[in-house]
Scaffold this motif. Structure first.
Motif, mmCIF file in Angstrom:
data_model
loop_
_atom_site.group_PDB
_atom_site.id
_atom_site.type_symbol
_atom_site.label_atom_id
_atom_site.label_comp_id
_atom_site.label_asym_id
_atom_site.label_seq_id
_atom_site.Cartn_x
_atom_site.Cartn_y
_atom_site.Cartn_z
ATOM 1 N N ASP A 1 37.485 -5.488 16.379
ATOM 2 C CA ASP A 1 38.804 -5.467 17.008
ATOM 3 C C ASP A 1 39.071 -4.185 17.787
ATOM 4 O O ASP A 1 40.200 -3.923 18.198
ATOM 5 N N ASP A 2 38.029 -3.369 17.986
ATOM 6 C CA ASP A 2 38.161 -2.145 18.772
ATOM 7 C C ASP A 2 37.608 -2.415 20.164
ATOM 8 O O ASP A 2 36.396 -2.548 20.358
ATOM 9 N N PHE A 3 38.493 -2.487 21.159
ATOM 10 C CA PHE A 3 38.092 -2.925 22.491
ATOM 11 C C PHE A 3 37.507 -1.801 23.345
ATOM 12 O O PHE A 3 37.421 -1.925 24.556
ATOM 13 N N SER A 4 37.058 -0.723 22.705
ATOM 14 C CA SER A 4 36.412 0.345 23.462
ATOM 15 C C SER A 4 34.983 -0.019 23.840
ATOM 16 O O SER A 4 34.344 0.690 24.623
ATOM 17 N N GLY A 5 34.465 -1.106 23.291
ATOM 18 C CA GLY A 5 33.099 -1.520 23.586
ATOM 19 C C GLY A 5 33.021 -2.995 23.944
ATOM 20 O O GLY A 5 33.976 -3.760 23.780
ATOM 21 N N GLU A 6 31.846 -3.408 24.427
ATOM 22 C CA GLU A 6 31.597 -4.800 24.750
ATOM 23 C C GLU A 6 31.273 -5.566 23.461
ATOM 24 O O GLU A 6 30.652 -5.028 22.545
ATOM 25 N N PRO A 7 31.672 -6.847 23.371
ATOM 26 C CA PRO A 7 31.425 -7.605 22.141
ATOM 27 C C PRO A 7 29.949 -7.933 21.944
ATOM 28 O O PRO A 7 29.212 -8.199 22.899
ATOM 29 N N THR B 1 26.705 12.298 26.424
ATOM 30 C CA THR B 1 26.245 11.641 25.208
ATOM 31 C C THR B 1 26.059 10.158 25.495
ATOM 32 O O THR B 1 26.925 9.528 26.113
ATOM 33 N N ALA B 2 24.941 9.616 25.069
ATOM 34 C CA ALA B 2 24.649 8.198 25.279
ATOM 35 C C ALA B 2 24.182 7.574 23.972
ATOM 36 O O ALA B 2 23.551 8.239 23.139
ATOM 37 N N LEU C 1 20.912 0.026 13.583
ATOM 38 C CA LEU C 1 20.475 1.397 13.830
ATOM 39 C C LEU C 1 20.853 1.791 15.256
ATOM 40 O O LEU C 1 20.466 1.114 16.214
ATOM 41 N N VAL C 2 21.622 2.856 15.377
ATOM 42 C CA VAL C 2 22.097 3.332 16.678
ATOM 43 C C VAL C 2 21.576 4.741 16.909
ATOM 44 O O VAL C 2 21.759 5.630 16.068
ATOM 45 N N GLU C 3 20.939 4.915 18.049
ATOM 46 C CA GLU C 3 20.424 6.237 18.414
ATOM 47 C C GLU C 3 21.411 6.940 19.350
ATOM 48 O O GLU C 3 21.828 6.377 20.354
ATOM 49 N N LYS C 4 21.759 8.149 18.983
ATOM 50 C CA LYS C 4 22.658 8.979 19.791
ATOM 51 C C LYS C 4 21.840 10.058 20.483
ATOM 52 O O LYS C 4 21.112 10.808 19.839
ATOM 53 N N THR C 5 21.955 10.124 21.800
ATOM 54 C CA THR C 5 21.251 11.144 22.581
ATOM 55 C C THR C 5 22.277 12.061 23.225
ATOM 56 O O THR C 5 23.139 11.606 23.988
ATOM 57 N N HIS C 6 22.183 13.352 22.902
ATOM 58 C CA HIS C 6 23.128 14.336 23.439
ATOM 59 C C HIS C 6 22.372 15.296 24.349
ATOM 60 O O HIS C 6 21.386 15.912 23.943
ATOM 61 N N THR C 7 22.832 15.399 25.589
ATOM 62 C CA THR C 7 22.208 16.279 26.577
ATOM 63 C C THR C 7 23.164 17.401 26.937
ATOM 64 O O THR C 7 24.318 17.148 27.294
ATOM 65 N N THR C 8 22.692 18.634 26.829
ATOM 66 C CA THR C 8 23.501 19.796 27.218
ATOM 67 C C THR C 8 23.001 20.339 28.556
ATOM 68 O O THR C 8 21.818 20.218 28.898
ATOM 69 N N LYS C 9 23.880 20.957 29.282
ATOM 70 C CA LYS C 9 23.552 21.485 30.610
ATOM 71 C C LYS C 9 22.562 22.648 30.498
ATOM 72 O O LYS C 9 22.672 23.506 29.633
ATOM 73 N N SER D 1 29.348 0.307 22.906
ATOM 74 C CA SER D 1 29.473 0.962 24.196
ATOM 75 C C SER D 1 28.408 2.052 24.297
ATOM 76 O O SER D 1 28.147 2.759 23.320
ATOM 77 N N LYS D 2 27.789 2.192 25.466
ATOM 78 C CA LYS D 2 26.809 3.256 25.669
ATOM 79 C C LYS D 2 27.471 4.629 25.609
ATOM 80 O O LYS D 2 26.798 5.621 25.328
ATOM 81 N N ARG D 3 28.753 4.686 25.863
ATOM 82 C CA ARG D 3 29.458 5.971 25.850
ATOM 83 C C ARG D 3 30.034 6.312 24.488
ATOM 84 O O ARG D 3 30.097 7.480 24.104
#
Length: 349
Positions: free
Chosen positions: A246-252, A70-71, A41-49, A237-239
């Motif tokens: 095999d997707d190196f955009s995040g930490e293992p 977005t985090a 379960l992954v929570e996505k938090t989106h903050t607008t200005k 990845s937090k971002r």
């Protein structure tokens, strides 16, 4: 009674014999491998200005959100064990006049579940249901006429900040019992507090920005094997959130497996026909016990799980005499681990 039971079994065997005729008098089945099903379960938090974010430091001594961001964060991991067919462990059930096998129950993958009985239906896993999305309040619904008529942002920021401080002052007066209009009971007081909180939260969005959250579920299935004690289950990845191994955009994120060995014994009654001479051998499994830990790239444990696993155990053969002319048996197996859950042996003579 035994003669009647023998006659019934013989009659039922005729149907099974006809079904197996095209397969040389036998029905094939597989033993399973035990796969690990992870529900992440992954929570996505989106903050607008906020419209007045630049003035947050001036009026509230803390910076507001000056850009959209977005985090992501992992809020839960659930494990379950599921069985998949092990094509290297294929066996045959003899269907002939020498054996009292009148029904064979396999799952949709061909994994054996029962002989001479019916496997109970497994409870279905309930799908994940995220909480309903909450629509943030509209700040304009709580603006006074002066705020709406403000000629520029600095003036609007000043008026909105003053309104927020007035709301806080009203809350303090209520708590001290000094308000011009005091509630008559506790429920009325609760409603007044809730209304003030709603007004402040709506107006503070102009400085802090709007924050929305959403939780999603990702299912990842892994079949652990001996010699693979540490595998990359996925990356995170937090971002960018969760990604494939095999997707190196995040930490293992690693799945670590600890083999505790075989802790189960042969089922009761398995040796009752060991003296019988029979070429039919029924393959079952004594599974091994494994402990799993999901860890991040720094070694911190995120979740743990224990289960029996067929591929960490060994295959044992049951004597075909259990289904011969002297005995008939009902065999109930676990199609996730290959183990024998129940063995009932009934003498025929």
């Amino acid at each position: 009674m035994k003669k009647i039971l023998t006659a019934v079994i013989a009659a039922l065997s005729m149907a099974a014999n006809a079904a197996a005729a095209d397969n040389g008098g036998s029905l094939g089945y597989f033993l399973p491998k035990t796969a690990i099903r992870m529900s992440v379960l992954v929570e996505k938090t989106h903050t607008t200005k906020g419209q007045l974010a630049e003035y947050s430091e001036l009026y509230f001594k803390k910076p507001g959100a000056v850009a959209e961001q977005t985090a992501y964060r992992i809020v839960g991991v659930r494990f379950a064990s599921v069985g998949v067919a092990d094509t290297a462990r294929h066996f045959e059930v003899a269907i002939d006049k020498k054996h009292s096998v009148f029904s064979v129950d396999c799952n949709s993958n061909g994994v054996l579940r029962a002989i001479n009985t019916k496997a109970p239906r497994k409870a279905e896993t309930l799908p994940f249901k995220p909480s309903p999305a909450v629509t943030p309040p509209n700040p304009r619904d709580f603006m006074s006429q002066d705020i709406l008529a403000a000629a520029n942002l600095p003036k609007m920021a000043q008026l909105v900040a003053q309104e927020i401080y007035d709301i806080r002052d009203s809350r303090n007066q209520l708590s001290r019992g000094e308000a011009d209009f005091m509630p008559k009971d506790g429920e009325q007081l609760r409603l007044m507090y809730a209304n003030l909180d709603r007004q402040e939260a709506a107006l503070m969005q102009l400085f802090n920005g709007t924050v929305t959250t959403d939780t999603t579920e990702t299912i990842i299935t892994i079949v652990p094997q001996r010699g693979e004690e540490r595998t990359v289950a996925f990356r995170f990845s937090k971002r960018f959130g969760l990604s494939a191994a095999d997707d190196f955009s995040g930490e293992p994120v690693y799945l670590n497996v600890k083999d505790d060995g075989i802790l189960t014994d042969m089922p009761d009654g398995a040796d009752i026909a060991k003296k019988e001479k029979d070429t039919f051998q029924l393959g079952v499994c004594l599974p091994g016990r494994i402990r799993l830990a999901l860890t991040d790239h720094s070694g911190n444990i995120m979740a743990q799980y224990e289960t029996d696993a067929a591929q960490y155990g060994k295959v044992v053969m049951l004597n075909g005499g259990l289904f011969g002319r002297k005995f008939t048996s009902q065999l109930l197996m676990d199609d996730t681990t290959g183990s024998v859950k129940e063995l009932k042996v009934e003498p025929l003579e």
